[in-house]
Scaffold this motif. Structure first.
Motif, PDB file in Angstrom:
ATOM      1  N   ASP A 197     -38.956 -19.675   0.603  1.00  0.00           N
ATOM      2  CA  ASP A 197     -39.825 -20.713   1.146  1.00  0.00           C
ATOM      3  C   ASP A 197     -39.133 -22.065   1.007  1.00  0.00           C
ATOM      4  O   ASP A 197     -38.596 -22.390  -0.054  1.00  0.00           O
ATOM      5  N   HIS A 198     -39.110 -22.849   2.085  1.00  0.00           N
ATOM      6  CA  HIS A 198     -38.509 -24.184   2.070  1.00  0.00           C
ATOM      7  C   HIS A 198     -39.470 -25.173   2.692  1.00  0.00           C
ATOM      8  O   HIS A 198     -39.855 -25.030   3.861  1.00  0.00           O
ATOM      9  N   SER A 202     -38.211 -29.165  -1.338  1.00  0.00           N
ATOM     10  CA  SER A 202     -38.444 -28.069  -2.278  1.00  0.00           C
ATOM     11  C   SER A 202     -37.939 -26.746  -1.713  1.00  0.00           C
ATOM     12  O   SER A 202     -38.249 -26.378  -0.570  1.00  0.00           O
ATOM     13  N   ARG A 204     -37.664 -22.615  -2.774  1.00  0.00           N
ATOM     14  CA  ARG A 204     -38.129 -21.588  -3.695  1.00  0.00           C
ATOM     15  C   ARG A 204     -37.747 -20.207  -3.185  1.00  0.00           C
ATOM     16  O   ARG A 204     -37.981 -19.887  -2.010  1.00  0.00           O
ATOM     17  N   GLU A 206     -38.100 -16.093  -4.396  1.00  0.00           N
ATOM     18  CA  GLU A 206     -38.701 -15.134  -5.317  1.00  0.00           C
ATOM     19  C   GLU A 206     -38.086 -13.761  -5.066  1.00  0.00           C
ATOM     20  O   GLU A 206     -38.131 -13.248  -3.944  1.00  0.00           O
ATOM     21  N   ILE A 215     -37.604 -16.150 -10.290  1.00  0.00           N
ATOM     22  CA  ILE A 215     -37.859 -17.347  -9.484  1.00  0.00           C
ATOM     23  C   ILE A 215     -36.678 -18.314  -9.516  1.00  0.00           C
ATOM     24  O   ILE A 215     -36.159 -18.643 -10.586  1.00  0.00           O
ATOM     25  N   HIS A 217     -36.412 -22.118  -8.178  1.00  0.00           N
ATOM     26  CA  HIS A 217     -37.287 -23.149  -7.616  1.00  0.00           C
ATOM     27  C   HIS A 217     -36.684 -24.523  -7.916  1.00  0.00           C
ATOM     28  O   HIS A 217     -36.639 -24.950  -9.072  1.00  0.00           O
ATOM     29  N   GLU A 219     -35.735 -28.755  -6.531  1.00  0.00           N
ATOM     30  CA  GLU A 219     -35.799 -29.886  -5.615  1.00  0.00           C
ATOM     31  C   GLU A 219     -34.365 -30.197  -5.208  1.00  0.00           C
ATOM     32  O   GLU A 219     -33.570 -30.676  -6.007  1.00  0.00           O
ATOM     33  N   GLU A 259     -41.119 -26.055 -11.133  1.00  0.00           N
ATOM     34  CA  GLU A 259     -41.946 -25.121 -11.899  1.00  0.00           C
ATOM     35  C   GLU A 259     -41.412 -23.692 -11.841  1.00  0.00           C
ATOM     36  O   GLU A 259     -41.113 -23.161 -10.771  1.00  0.00           O
ATOM     37  N   ASN A 260     -41.291 -23.078 -13.022  1.00  0.00           N
ATOM     38  CA  ASN A 260     -40.881 -21.671 -13.177  1.00  0.00           C
ATOM     39  C   ASN A 260     -39.450 -21.385 -12.726  1.00  0.00           C
ATOM     40  O   ASN A 260     -39.078 -20.222 -12.534  1.00  0.00           O
ATOM     41  N   HIS A 261     -38.638 -22.426 -12.566  1.00  0.00           N
ATOM     42  CA  HIS A 261     -37.262 -22.189 -12.126  1.00  0.00           C
ATOM     43  C   HIS A 261     -36.484 -21.337 -13.133  1.00  0.00           C
ATOM     44  O   HIS A 261     -36.610 -21.496 -14.339  1.00  0.00           O
TER      45      HIS A 261
END
Length: 473
Positions: A197-198, A202, A204, A206, A215, A217, A219, A259-261
């Motif tokens: 997802d982009h 951002s 991400r 998965e 994950i 994730h 920036e 988050e959760n990277h």
């Protein structure tokens, strides 16, 4: 769409470059064909000189191996001893020597990005490059900068309990792209296990690993284009996500963690919506197989490959009569008017990129009176991967206008057909018009590297944009 809950070479003076600007193969010695190389890799001979050991290679060590008798090359962070492959390389020894003792990723991507080098050179693997990320001056503990691999103790601790090796990631760049490489160390990973997802800056990704999600994730430090490509090397569990830069600038870092990277999270059944594009097909290529007559003709056929370790297709495979899926309105840019007064139709498909060709074949052979010739070149890895082979062969026997050619990238020694990847040589023989001025349409579909390379080769042969239509696999 169905919804179910839950990347200048060769050198101008090279033998491999011809006057027209294309490339030609260098004649190989007898006994140096692709099949001879495959037999050598399966012979059990030590091709690395390390007796099966994998080592960490420093840049200083890599530079030492820069001769034809001792040649190591790095591709995407992995180092290969290509000395034994020298005499088997279709482009000649000189082309391999351009990357001797150095990182040859850029050179490889410019010419052979679609080639499965991991499989071709797996017996030549020396090990990984030793990564020593240089942290920028503004680095501090509270705001970690992603420059190479980061500590992954949380990931390691979680997977250790499951008896699995922990995943990790790295990244590298060329002038125009950034590639994020994820090493899952699992052999059952496939495209169905990857969700990307982009949005804005951002990014991400998965990766589904057993009951967990790994994950990535971040920036991103620079802007990228909307389109990207994903490539999975299933036999080693490696995932490559290629992002296109908006500006051809060098990135000092990938970005900042969100988050959760770089973490592994237990997957919960939260009803996540997964969207996948599929092409409707006919139930058969042969007229003796009649489609069922249903009320208002409310039925759709799909040809879908099931990945046992995937997220989407196993769920789809378990659906029973009476279950529901959401289906979007059709998407795409192909128009029936492109068939008007068509005389020659050429189809290039790789793997499941065959699916758009099914209805094209049915419609063209049935509804275009001006049609003289239809040819399909179908690329697959092995014979077992060829979809609807018997139907295609029966159709070619039944309708003399139609001809099909199968091309394998990893054939067995018993294979008597064509082998290799999409190339000028294969297309030169395949793309023969019925007459000099016949109206032509060429359709192509497959993995992104296949389609991109195919379009480049077709444009090199002076086919116009109007004569080429590409589908998204």
């Amino acid at each position: 769409m169905l919804n179910v809950p839950s990347q200048s070479f060769p050198a101008p003076s090279s033998q491999q470059r011809v006057a027209s600007g294309g490339r030609s193969k260098v004649p190989l010695k007898q006994g140096r064909s692709l099949m001879d190389w495959i037999r050598l890799t399966k012979s059990g001979k030590d091709l690395t000189g390390l007796k099966g050991r994998l080592i960490e290679v420093t840049e200083e060590e890599l530079k030492k191996h820069n001769t034809k008798d001792d040649c190591w090359i790095c591709i995407r962070g992995f180092v290969y001893n290509v000395t034994p492959y020298m005499e088997y390389h279709p482009g000649g020894e000189d082309e391999l020597m351009r990357a001797a003792g150095s990182d040859g990723t850029d050179l490889f991507d410019q010419v052979h990005r679609w080639v499965n080098y991991e499989s071709m050179l797996k017996e030549c693997l020396v090990g990984r490059m030793a990564v020593k990320p240089a942290l920028p001056k503004d680095y501090h503990e509270e705001k970690k900068v992603l420059n190479g691999m980061l500590p992954k103790s949380q990931v390691a601790d979680t997977l250790a309990k499951e008896g699995c090796s922990s995943p990790s990631y790295d990244w590298f760049q060329t002038d125009s792209s950034v590639t994020i490489v994820i090493y899952t160390k699992q052999k059952d990973i496939n495209l169905d296990s990857v969700i990307v997802d982009h949005q804005d800056d951002s990014f991400r990704a998965e990766i589904l690993i057993k009951d967990y999600s790994y994950i990535i994730h971040v920036e991103l430090s620079h802007e990228i284009e909307e389109d990207f490509s994903v490539r999975v090397v299933e036999n080693v569990g490696k995932i490559e996500i290629v992002l296109k830069k908006k500006e051809n600038a060098s990135w000092k870092r990938l970005g900042h963690p969100l988050e959760n990277h770089n973490s592994l999270i237990l997957r919960k059944d939260t009803g996540t919506e997964i969207v996948k594009p599929y092409t409707p097909v006919s139930d058969s290529l042969l007229s003796e197989f009649k489609e069922p007559v249903l009320l208002n003709n409310k039925y759709i056929y799909f040809l879908i490959k099931i990945y046992p370790a995937g997220l989407f297709t196993p769920e789809l495979d378990q659906l029973q009569i009476g279950d529901f899926v959401s289906v979007s309105n059709p998407e795409g840019s192909f128009k029936i008017s492109q068939f008007q007064e068509l005389e020659d139709l050429f189809l290039l498909a790789a793997g499941t990129g065959f699916t758009p060709m099914v209805k094209i074949l049915n419609y063209a052979l049935t509804n275009i009176p001006s049609l003289r010739k239809v040819k399909l070149m179908f690329f697959n890895k092995t014979e077992d991967d060829i979809i609807w082979r018997s139907q295609l062969e029966k159709l070619a026997f039944k309708d003399k206008r139609f001809d099909v050619e199968f091309v394998l990238s990893a054939p067995t020694s018993e294979w008597n057909g064509k082998w290799g990847h999409i190339s000028p040589a294969l297309l030169s023989e395949f793309l023969k018009r019925s007459s000099d001025k016949s109206k032509v349409l060429i359709c192509i579909c497959g993995p992104t590297p296949f389609t991109e390379q195919g379009i480049r080769l077709l444009r090199d042969r002076n086919f116009s944009k109007e004569e080429i239509h590409s589908f998204t696999a």
